[in-house]
Design a protein around this motif. Structure first.
Motif, PDB file in Angstrom:
ATOM      1  N   GLU A 174      -2.856   5.014  10.252  1.00 45.27           N
ATOM      2  CA  GLU A 174      -3.091   5.445  11.636  1.00 45.27           C
ATOM      3  C   GLU A 174      -4.532   5.178  12.074  1.00 45.27           C
ATOM      4  O   GLU A 174      -4.789   4.762  13.205  1.00 45.27           O
ATOM      5  CB  GLU A 174      -2.789   6.937  11.769  1.00 45.27           C
ATOM      6  CG  GLU A 174      -3.029   7.500  13.163  1.00 45.27           C
ATOM      7  CD  GLU A 174      -2.734   8.991  13.234  1.00 45.27           C
ATOM      8  OE1 GLU A 174      -3.224   9.652  14.185  1.00 45.27           O
ATOM      9  OE2 GLU A 174      -2.023   9.501  12.352  1.00 45.27           O
ATOM     10  N   ILE A 175      -5.478   5.405  11.176  1.00 48.50           N
ATOM     11  CA  ILE A 175      -6.898   5.268  11.512  1.00 48.50           C
ATOM     12  C   ILE A 175      -7.330   3.807  11.554  1.00 48.50           C
ATOM     13  O   ILE A 175      -8.245   3.440  12.298  1.00 48.50           O
ATOM     14  CB  ILE A 175      -7.748   6.047  10.481  1.00 48.50           C
ATOM     15  CG1 ILE A 175      -7.520   7.551  10.641  1.00 48.50           C
ATOM     16  CG2 ILE A 175      -9.223   5.729  10.599  1.00 48.50           C
ATOM     17  CD1 ILE A 175      -8.104   8.382   9.509  1.00 48.50           C
ATOM     18  N   ALA A 176      -6.671   2.943  10.782  1.00 50.16           N
ATOM     19  CA  ALA A 176      -7.127   1.566  10.576  1.00 50.16           C
ATOM     20  C   ALA A 176      -7.458   0.814  11.867  1.00 50.16           C
ATOM     21  O   ALA A 176      -8.544   0.211  11.967  1.00 50.16           O
ATOM     22  CB  ALA A 176      -6.094   0.800   9.750  1.00 50.16           C
ATOM     23  N   PRO A 177      -6.586   0.796  12.881  1.00 48.48           N
ATOM     24  CA  PRO A 177      -6.936   0.028  14.091  1.00 48.48           C
ATOM     25  C   PRO A 177      -8.231   0.504  14.745  1.00 48.48           C
ATOM     26  O   PRO A 177      -8.990  -0.305  15.296  1.00 48.48           O
ATOM     27  CB  PRO A 177      -5.733   0.259  15.007  1.00 48.48           C
ATOM     28  CG  PRO A 177      -4.608   0.617  14.087  1.00 48.48           C
ATOM     29  CD  PRO A 177      -5.234   1.385  12.984  1.00 48.48           C
ATOM     30  N   GLY A 178      -8.499   1.793  14.690  1.00 48.55           N
ATOM     31  CA  GLY A 178      -9.696   2.330  15.326  1.00 48.55           C
ATOM     32  C   GLY A 178     -10.984   1.957  14.631  1.00 48.55           C
ATOM     33  O   GLY A 178     -12.064   2.049  15.221  1.00 48.55           O
ATOM     34  N   VAL A 179     -10.894   1.525  13.354  1.00 51.88           N
ATOM     35  CA  VAL A 179     -12.107   1.149  12.624  1.00 51.88           C
ATOM     36  C   VAL A 179     -12.137  -0.342  12.307  1.00 51.88           C
ATOM     37  O   VAL A 179     -13.005  -0.800  11.565  1.00 51.88           O
ATOM     38  CB  VAL A 179     -12.236   1.966  11.320  1.00 51.88           C
ATOM     39  CG1 VAL A 179     -12.295   3.446  11.628  1.00 51.88           C
ATOM     40  CG2 VAL A 179     -11.106   1.668  10.340  1.00 51.88           C
ATOM     41  N   GLY A 180     -11.188  -1.084  12.858  1.00 56.35           N
ATOM     42  CA  GLY A 180     -11.176  -2.529  12.664  1.00 56.35           C
ATOM     43  C   GLY A 180     -10.591  -2.983  11.348  1.00 56.35           C
ATOM     44  O   GLY A 180     -10.899  -4.079  10.874  1.00 56.35           O
ATOM     45  N   ALA A 181      -9.732  -2.154  10.737  1.00 58.08           N
ATOM     46  CA  ALA A 181      -9.141  -2.508   9.442  1.00 58.08           C
ATOM     47  C   ALA A 181      -7.690  -2.940   9.633  1.00 58.08           C
ATOM     48  O   ALA A 181      -7.018  -2.537  10.593  1.00 58.08           O
ATOM     49  CB  ALA A 181      -9.204  -1.319   8.487  1.00 58.08           C
ATOM     50  N   ASP A 182      -7.206  -3.741   8.711  1.00 57.76           N
ATOM     51  CA  ASP A 182      -5.796  -4.123   8.706  1.00 57.76           C
ATOM     52  C   ASP A 182      -4.968  -2.926   8.241  1.00 57.76           C
ATOM     53  O   ASP A 182      -5.210  -2.398   7.153  1.00 57.76           O
ATOM     54  CB  ASP A 182      -5.579  -5.304   7.754  1.00 57.76           C
ATOM     55  CG  ASP A 182      -4.114  -5.677   7.643  1.00 57.76           C
ATOM     56  OD1 ASP A 182      -3.474  -5.257   6.653  1.00 57.76           O
ATOM     57  OD2 ASP A 182      -3.614  -6.355   8.550  1.00 57.76           O
ATOM     58  N   PRO A 183      -3.993  -2.469   9.040  1.00 61.84           N
ATOM     59  CA  PRO A 183      -3.231  -1.266   8.666  1.00 61.84           C
ATOM     60  C   PRO A 183      -2.513  -1.390   7.325  1.00 61.84           C
ATOM     61  O   PRO A 183      -2.463  -0.424   6.560  1.00 61.84           O
ATOM     62  CB  PRO A 183      -2.245  -1.092   9.826  1.00 61.84           C
ATOM     63  CG  PRO A 183      -2.901  -1.771  10.982  1.00 61.84           C
ATOM     64  CD  PRO A 183      -3.640  -2.940  10.395  1.00 61.84           C
ATOM     65  N   ASP A 184      -1.942  -2.574   7.040  1.00 64.07           N
ATOM     66  CA  ASP A 184      -1.231  -2.747   5.766  1.00 64.07           C
ATOM     67  C   ASP A 184      -2.192  -2.621   4.586  1.00 64.07           C
ATOM     68  O   ASP A 184      -1.891  -1.971   3.575  1.00 64.07           O
ATOM     69  CB  ASP A 184      -0.533  -4.107   5.727  1.00 64.07           C
ATOM     70  CG  ASP A 184       0.637  -4.188   6.704  1.00 64.07           C
ATOM     71  OD1 ASP A 184       1.179  -3.124   7.068  1.00 64.07           O
ATOM     72  OD2 ASP A 184       0.984  -5.309   7.116  1.00 64.07           O
ATOM     73  N   GLN A 185      -3.368  -3.256   4.709  1.00 65.19           N
ATOM     74  CA  GLN A 185      -4.346  -3.167   3.624  1.00 65.19           C
ATOM     75  C   GLN A 185      -4.870  -1.747   3.467  1.00 65.19           C
ATOM     76  O   GLN A 185      -5.077  -1.265   2.348  1.00 65.19           O
ATOM     77  CB  GLN A 185      -5.521  -4.113   3.893  1.00 65.19           C
ATOM     78  CG  GLN A 185      -5.299  -5.522   3.385  1.00 65.19           C
ATOM     79  CD  GLN A 185      -6.600  -6.278   3.196  1.00 65.19           C
ATOM     80  OE1 GLN A 185      -7.641  -5.896   3.713  1.00 65.19           O
ATOM     81  NE2 GLN A 185      -6.533  -7.377   2.453  1.00 65.19           N
ATOM     82  N   ALA A 186      -5.096  -1.073   4.594  1.00 66.74           N
ATOM     83  CA  ALA A 186      -5.602   0.302   4.524  1.00 66.74           C
ATOM     84  C   ALA A 186      -4.595   1.207   3.823  1.00 66.74           C
ATOM     85  O   ALA A 186      -4.962   2.032   2.976  1.00 66.74           O
ATOM     86  CB  ALA A 186      -5.907   0.823   5.925  1.00 66.74           C
ATOM     87  N   GLU A 187      -3.316   1.057   4.156  1.00 68.74           N
ATOM     88  CA  GLU A 187      -2.295   1.882   3.517  1.00 68.74           C
ATOM     89  C   GLU A 187      -2.185   1.553   2.029  1.00 68.74           C
ATOM     90  O   GLU A 187      -2.097   2.454   1.185  1.00 68.74           O
ATOM     91  CB  GLU A 187      -0.942   1.673   4.196  1.00 68.74           C
ATOM     92  CG  GLU A 187       0.153   2.527   3.587  1.00 68.74           C
ATOM     93  CD  GLU A 187       1.502   2.342   4.256  1.00 68.74           C
ATOM     94  OE1 GLU A 187       2.500   2.861   3.718  1.00 68.74           O
ATOM     95  OE2 GLU A 187       1.562   1.678   5.316  1.00 68.74           O
ATOM     96  N   ARG A 188      -2.215   0.255   1.696  1.00 62.49           N
ATOM     97  CA  ARG A 188      -2.130  -0.141   0.293  1.00 62.49           C
ATOM     98  C   ARG A 188      -3.330   0.407  -0.490  1.00 62.49           C
ATOM     99  O   ARG A 188      -3.175   0.923  -1.601  1.00 62.49           O
ATOM    100  CB  ARG A 188      -2.094  -1.675   0.203  1.00 62.49           C
ATOM    101  CG  ARG A 188      -2.045  -2.222  -1.225  1.00 62.49           C
ATOM    102  CD  ARG A 188      -0.778  -1.814  -1.937  1.00 62.49           C
ATOM    103  NE  ARG A 188      -0.695  -2.401  -3.270  1.00 62.49           N
ATOM    104  CZ  ARG A 188       0.177  -2.025  -4.194  1.00 62.49           C
ATOM    105  NH1 ARG A 188       1.041  -1.040  -3.942  1.00 62.49           N
ATOM    106  NH2 ARG A 188       0.208  -2.615  -5.367  1.00 62.49           N
ATOM    107  N   ALA A 189      -4.515   0.285   0.090  1.00 57.55           N
ATOM    108  CA  ALA A 189      -5.721   0.789  -0.580  1.00 57.55           C
ATOM    109  C   ALA A 189      -5.627   2.289  -0.807  1.00 57.55           C
ATOM    110  O   ALA A 189      -6.014   2.797  -1.866  1.00 57.55           O
ATOM    111  CB  ALA A 189      -6.954   0.455   0.260  1.00 57.55           C
ATOM    112  N   ALA A 190      -5.103   3.012   0.179  1.00 55.98           N
ATOM    113  CA  ALA A 190      -4.977   4.464   0.034  1.00 55.98           C
ATOM    114  C   ALA A 190      -3.993   4.824  -1.074  1.00 55.98           C
ATOM    115  O   ALA A 190      -4.189   5.809  -1.792  1.00 55.98           O
ATOM    116  CB  ALA A 190      -4.532   5.075   1.363  1.00 55.98           C
ATOM    117  N   ARG A 191      -2.939   4.035  -1.238  1.00 53.62           N
ATOM    118  CA  ARG A 191      -1.947   4.341  -2.276  1.00 53.62           C
ATOM    119  C   ARG A 191      -2.497   4.082  -3.682  1.00 53.62           C
ATOM    120  O   ARG A 191      -2.063   4.719  -4.645  1.00 53.62           O
ATOM    121  CB  ARG A 191      -0.683   3.512  -2.056  1.00 53.62           C
ATOM    122  CG  ARG A 191       0.082   3.910  -0.802  1.00 53.62           C
ATOM    123  CD  ARG A 191       1.451   3.268  -0.734  1.00 53.62           C
ATOM    124  NE  ARG A 191       2.140   3.661   0.491  1.00 53.62           N
ATOM    125  CZ  ARG A 191       2.752   4.832   0.661  1.00 53.62           C
ATOM    126  NH1 ARG A 191       2.768   5.712  -0.335  1.00 53.62           N
ATOM    127  NH2 ARG A 191       3.347   5.124   1.795  1.00 53.62           N
TER     128      ARG A 191
END
Length: 701
Positions: free
Chosen positions: A371-388
């Motif tokens: 959810e946060i990724a677009p607001g900070v300029g990150a790729d949502p898929d990568q952000a979710e994968r990194a969090a997991r």
């Protein structure tokens, strides 16, 4: 005026307790001496593994004679009352004085407290200090009641004058004070007498004891760096380890050894942590950054120049590193398979009894990171994968052995699993920042995961009503809030936080409380919301930056208070504006306009908000103010639209003159109702224009 020297000689004091113990000895002794009437010129405390020492220079020879007047019972009081007063003063009846008082004749006593010799006072204060010393942990030994961190062996306590040395008479559970101490346990174990601090320090040095912890630390660092230079390597700076090792030795002797080649393939962080935590060794790296050597610090000189000590330490180190290599190899097997084995284990690891397992938490963080990724300029898929994957290493053998390597090892394992650099970096860096001086991550994927991690922590503990109270913050929620603030501000992120916070609360089955509705807190214990907590942390952060507290309060208004970057931009601009003559005067004029307007609205029972007409202006000053407001509005609109708050403040500045002239020449409460109403509406326009930037009513005069 004598100089006082005290040494409390014992078995080895834990290194972590020494600095605090030296400070406590100084505080307790000097406070006690002053309370007893003595003064002194200066004091300094010292600690080694086997002794606490205190020097007090320029101590007075005796306490002054003191006279005290005490009020007693009435002269005609019962004999028992008078007798009790006499016993408390040590006087006889004829030594009391009768005086007239509002309640009749009253007895007064003048009590003289003669001065006491310094030696008597020192003995009394030192015994009390020893018996009540605030060690974190202490022990009893033998048959006596005395407690000390380790068995206390000697007490040295002397007063040094020009005409000689006086041993203070003191006995604590059979340990009599003397002028005797001992040197190094192995190199100079015999006792010797001292005559003062200078003599004490010199004789200790000859007996292979360096009294000053700073001097021992300097000797360790100088010796270590010289050895490293000779071997073509560089010692890694570690101030915490340096202070600890300086507390382990009285006669520091640095020795350098080489790590076995079979361990050089281990990650440098593993080598450094294993040596630091298990062996108290310093790490030394070659020009490529590879750790190849270690520095240990012996507590004595030896005939073979430390060769035997170094060989023994090397064998122990190899055994430790063999364990680390075993953990590393096992962990690599799991990492190369994708780390699923670790993620499955985390389902059985409790994060908090009321907040589920680590696996549950990972799911929440992954959703927030996306959810946060677009607001900070990150790729949502990568952000979710990194969090997991960011916390997968918590189940690894290496992190189980060395918890301080969590995240660091996660990056290595993610790369071994074939994950992108951004995902691997997030595993290492998403815990940051951990404190006010910690580096803030800048990679967008890491920022998304770091924010998600901290927001989940905050909303989770808020949901179960586990919030900081006073100085207690067991779950480090203040640190998490400051982490959110620094991530947003240092990366200049325009991100309203209330959306992710709502999602955080929703993950616990709670609707987000409306900050504008004190009763909408979804079962929370009291009407105190998370946004207010973040704002409190932000106030502390900005006050440290030099921004006035009233300026921060003025900006904490409106509908964008969860956009921290916008809020801080306004606060910084307003703070800078108020430091100028225009800003200071404009605030005074604003306050005057608002006061007149508020009084009129309260008296008339209406709101003067709209309808000021230039056609009804009777004076040149009124017309000039209308023109100035009309001219300023487009510039303020443009600046606010661009979120350029410094420019918005600059657009306000030209209003200073016309508003000042208006108040000088115009009577607002005119006799004509229509003129009065028009002028009040004009004041309302001034107030509304100024308050578009901040609630200036909160700015103090």
């Amino acid at each position: 005026m004598p100089d006082l020297l005290i040494e409390l000689f014992s078995e080895e004091i834990p290194a972590r307790m020494q600095a605090r113990a030296a400070a406590d000895l100084r505080r307790l002794m000097t406070d006690g001496l002053v309370e007893a009437g003595l003064t002194y010129d200066g004091a300094a405390a010292f600690a080694t593994p086997r002794r606490l020492a205190l020097r007090v220079d320029g101590l007075t020879d005796e306490s002054p004679t003191r006279t005290e007047e005490r009020r007693g019972p009435k002269a005609d009081a019962p004999e028992k009352a008078i007798d009790g007063f006499l016993r408390s003063t040590g006087l006889s009846r004829d030594e009391l004085e009768e005086r007239d008082d509002k309640k009749g004749r009253v007895l007064f006593a003048t009590v003289t407290h003669p001065g006491r010799p310094a030696a008597d006072i020192v003995a009394e204060v030192l015994e009390r200090t020893i018996r009540n010393f605030p060690w974190p942990k202490s022990m009893r030994w033998g048959d006596g009641p005395l407690r000390w961190v380790r068995p206390l062996r000697r007490i040295l306590c002397i007063l040094t004058r020009e005409d000689g040395v006086e041993v203070v008479l003191l006995d604590v559970d059979g340990i009599a004070a003397a002028d005797v101490t001992e040197g190094h346990r192995f190199m100079a174990p015999g006792p010797f007498r001292v005559t003062g601090f200078g003599d004490y320090e010199r004789k200790l040095k000859r007996a292979h004891v360096v009294l000053s912890a700073d001097e021992r630390a300097d000797a360790i660092w100088q010796g270590a760096t010289n050895l490293a230079f000779a071997s073509g390597v560089e010692v890694k700076e570690d101030k915490g380890l340096l202070a600890e090792v300086a507390g382990l030795v009285e006669w520091p002797v640095p020795l350098m050894g080489r790590i076995e080649d079979r361990f050089l393939s281990l990650p440098p962080e593993v080598l450094q942590t294993s040596m630091r935590e298990h062996q108290k060794f310093f790490s030394a790296a070659d020009r490529t950054g590879r750790i190849t050597h270690f520095v240990t610090v012996a507590n004595r000189d030896t005939a073979d120049d430390g060769a035997t000590i170094l060989a023994g330490n090397g064998r122990v180190l190899s055994a430790r590193l063999a364990d680390a290599a075993f953990f590393w190899e096992n962990d690599l097997r799991v990492a190369k398979a994708g780390m699923d084995e670790w993620l499955a284990k985390l389902a059985n690891v409790t994060f908090h009894a009321k907040l589920g397992s680590q696996a549950d938490r990972i799911e929440r963080i992954a959703a927030l990171a996306r959810e946060i990724a677009p607001g900070v300029g990150a790729d949502p898929d990568q952000a979710e994968r990194a969090a997991r994957l960011a916390k997968a290493d918590l189940a690894s053998e290496m992190v189980y052995e060395f918890p301080e390597l969590q995240g660091v090892m996660g990056r290595y394992y993610a790369l071994e699993a074939g994950e992108p650099e951004a995902v691997a970096d997030a595993a290492r860096d998403h815990y940051a920042p951990l404190g006010p001086s910690d580096t803030v991550p800048t990679d967008p994927v890491t920022v998304a995961v770091a924010l998600a991690d901290k927001i989940d922590t905050l909303t989770g503990f808020w949901a179960i009503d586990e919030r900081p109270t006073g100085s207690k913050d067991p779950y480090a929620l203040r640190r998490a809030a400051l982490g959110v603030i620094r991530l947003v501000l240092d990366n200049r992120i325009i991100l309203p936080l209330w959306g992710p916070m709502r999602s955080g609360f929703s993950a616990y089955g709670l609707a987000q409380p409306d900050p504008n509705d004190p009763e909408d807190f979804s079962g929370m214990a009291e009407p105190a919301n998370l946004e207010a907590f973040l704002h409190d942390r932000l106030k502390v952060y900005l006050r440290d930056e030099g921004i006035r507290h009233d300026v921060i309060d003025a900006c904490l208004t409106g509908d964008r208070t969860d956009d921290l970057a916008d809020l801080v931009s306004r606060a910084r601009a307003l703070n800078a504006f108020l430091a100028t003559p225009d800003g200071e005067t404009l605030i005074q004029l604003y306050r005057r306009a608002r006061n007149i307007l508020t009084q009129a609205e309260d008296r008339d029972g209406v709101e003067y908000s709209y309808g000021a007409e230039r056609a009804l202006a009777e004076t040149a000053e009124e017309r000039a103010l209308f023109d100035a407001l009309d001219a300023a509005s487009p510039a303020i609109d443009a600046a606010l639209g661009a979120e350029d708050y410094a420019a918005a403040m600059a657009a306000l500045a030209p209003l200073r003159g016309p508003i000042d002239a208006f108040f000088e020449a115009v009577q607002v409460n005119a006799n004509s109702p229509s003129i009065r109403r028009n002028r009040l509406n004009l004041l309302s326009q001034i107030v509304r224009t100024a308050e578009r930037i901040a609630d200036l009513s909160r700015v103090e005069g």
